[in-house]
Write an enzyme that holds these catalytic residues in place. Sequence first.
Site, PDB file in Angstrom:
ATOM      1  N   GLU A  46      92.627  48.136  26.893  1.00 29.01           N
ATOM      2  CA  GLU A  46      93.761  47.002  26.012  1.00 29.01           C
ATOM      3  C   GLU A  46      92.874  46.639  24.605  1.00 29.01           C
ATOM      4  OE1 GLU A  46      92.836  43.674  28.524  1.00 29.01           O
ATOM      5  OE2 GLU A  46      94.956  42.453  27.785  1.00 29.01           O
ATOM      6  N   ASN A 106     100.342  42.028  23.920  1.00 31.69           N
ATOM      7  CA  ASN A 106      99.493  42.442  23.633  1.00 31.69           C
ATOM      8  C   ASN A 106     100.280  44.071  24.465  1.00 31.69           C
ATOM      9  OD1 ASN A 106      97.729  43.825  25.081  1.00 31.69           O
ATOM     10  ND2 ASN A 106      95.772  41.413  26.145  1.00 31.69           N
ATOM     11  N   LYS A 123     102.758  43.814  27.257  1.00 35.48           N
ATOM     12  CA  LYS A 123     101.880  42.599  28.881  1.00 35.48           C
ATOM     13  C   LYS A 123     102.475  41.853  29.440  1.00 35.48           C
ATOM     14  CE  LYS A 123      96.763  40.879  30.203  1.00 35.48           C
ATOM     15  NZ  LYS A 123      95.858  40.662  29.486  1.00 35.48           N
ATOM     16  N   GLU A 142      94.647  34.608  25.712  1.00 33.58           N
ATOM     17  CA  GLU A 142      95.962  35.068  25.895  1.00 33.58           C
ATOM     18  C   GLU A 142      97.075  34.207  25.950  1.00 33.58           C
ATOM     19  OE1 GLU A 142      93.876  38.873  28.919  1.00 33.58           O
ATOM     20  OE2 GLU A 142      95.707  38.826  27.728  1.00 33.58           O
ATOM     21  N   CYS A 168      95.684  45.561  31.735  1.00 34.66           N
ATOM     22  CA  CYS A 168      94.637  45.001  32.588  1.00 34.66           C
ATOM     23  C   CYS A 168      95.340  43.312  33.712  1.00 34.66           C
ATOM     24  CB  CYS A 168      93.502  43.972  30.975  1.00 34.66           C
ATOM     25  SG  CYS A 168      93.107  42.921  31.977  1.00 34.66           S
ATOM     26  N   ASN A 193      90.335  44.991  29.624  1.00 29.13           N
ATOM     27  CA  ASN A 193      88.963  43.930  28.919  1.00 29.13           C
ATOM     28  C   ASN A 193      88.655  43.392  29.700  1.00 29.13           C
ATOM     29  OD1 ASN A 193      89.533  43.796  25.329  1.00 29.13           O
ATOM     30  ND2 ASN A 193      90.171  45.356  26.898  1.00 29.13           N
TER      31      ASN A 193
HETATM   32  N1  ING Z   1      90.981  40.362  31.905  1.00 28.34           N
HETATM   33  C1  ING Z   1      90.893  39.768  32.864  1.00 28.34           C
HETATM   34  C2  ING Z   1      92.058  40.748  33.989  1.00 28.34           C
HETATM   35  O1  ING Z   1      93.271  40.261  34.406  1.00 28.34           O
HETATM   36  C3  ING Z   1      90.481  38.055  34.343  1.00 28.34           C
HETATM   37  C4  ING Z   1      90.952  38.453  33.114  1.00 28.34           C
HETATM   38  C5  ING Z   1      89.463  38.386  34.719  1.00 28.34           C
HETATM   39  C6  ING Z   1      91.746  37.533  35.299  1.00 28.34           C
HETATM   40  C7  ING Z   1      88.894  37.847  35.975  1.00 28.34           C
HETATM   41  C8  ING Z   1      91.015  37.204  36.654  1.00 28.34           C
HETATM   42  C9  ING Z   1      90.081  37.437  37.286  1.00 28.34           C
HETATM   43  O2  ING Z   1      91.200  41.303  34.495  1.00 28.34           O
HETATM   44  C10 ING Z   1      92.196  40.278  31.260  1.00 28.34           C
HETATM   45  N2  ING Z   1      91.847  40.790  29.585  1.00 28.34           N
HETATM   46  O3  ING Z   1      94.002  40.093  31.482  1.00 28.34           O
END
Ligand code: ING
Length: 310
Positions: A46, A106, A123, A142, A168, A193
Amino acid sequence: MRTIVIGGAQLGPIQKADSREAVVERMIALLDQAKGAGCDLVVFPELCLTTFFPRWYMEDQVEVNAWFEREMPNVATAPLFAVAREAGIAISFGYAELTPDGRHFNTSIMTDRAGNIIGKYRKVHLPGHSEYDTERAFQHLEKRYFEPGDLGFPVWRNLDAIMGMCICNDRRWPEVYRVMGLQGVELIILGYNTPSVNSQMVDEGPEKRLYHSELVMKAGAYQNATWVVGIAKAGVEDGHPLLGGSIIVDPNGYVVARAAEEEEDELIVHVCDMDVCTFGKTTIFDFARHRRIEHYQRICAQTGAEVPER
Ligand code: ING
């Protein structure tokens, strides 16, 4: 056998000061490795042309737009498309898309072996928040910089298989896999990411995050009898750690390839037989025979949970 040799091109960190050209050089080096390994398809992460800029609070739209691509391919990525076309390798990668009418997504694209973009995905599930959050150890903006995707979850025929994309946070939502599963998807490719720690200071470190990242991709693969490839941008970007853990998952939910712990540029490779999807799709997950859609209305009728009266 319908085999596709899939390369997962995990990227190490991209610093805020790194140029797109420098990143594309790293991507081409991984593509050269993939060519040597006989890959037919290479999946990149991503937002893989720049640092994960949603961690930075910006108010000036000119500054924000500098992180976006106005066309694809473009001057910075043309060398990547040329190398892929020359090698006859299909590629997929994520980037920040600024459309001609000023919309921000995205986005990820997929090409055929001749370097033609045959699929685009935007996304849908945007995590984080849209205003500066003083309660967080770092920002995850985001919802500030992107609109939710407007293309749904399409699939495309490519390399004699039915392929789909997500990005993601999408991987955490079972609906994503099922909407593509209901189109017969055999390979879902995604980049991510993922910060290694929780910005809301919950005691949640990389071990738990790696567990959850794998859990959702294994479940999505098994429950829809599809291959899933999840590729990270990993490592420490300007002091902010991103999770590694890139994997290739087979249609039975087994991890068949996994990146090392180093969180650097790394290619993982697996020979993926698309016909392995058939048994699951014609037995336990034969949707036409087993699903009971008359009982699933809540999934599309409700956004949030509605709990019973006390
Ligand atoms: N990053 C993370 C993901 O969903 C996240 C944000 C991390 C949300 C952990 C919830 C828990 O992997 C992106 N860029 O979506």
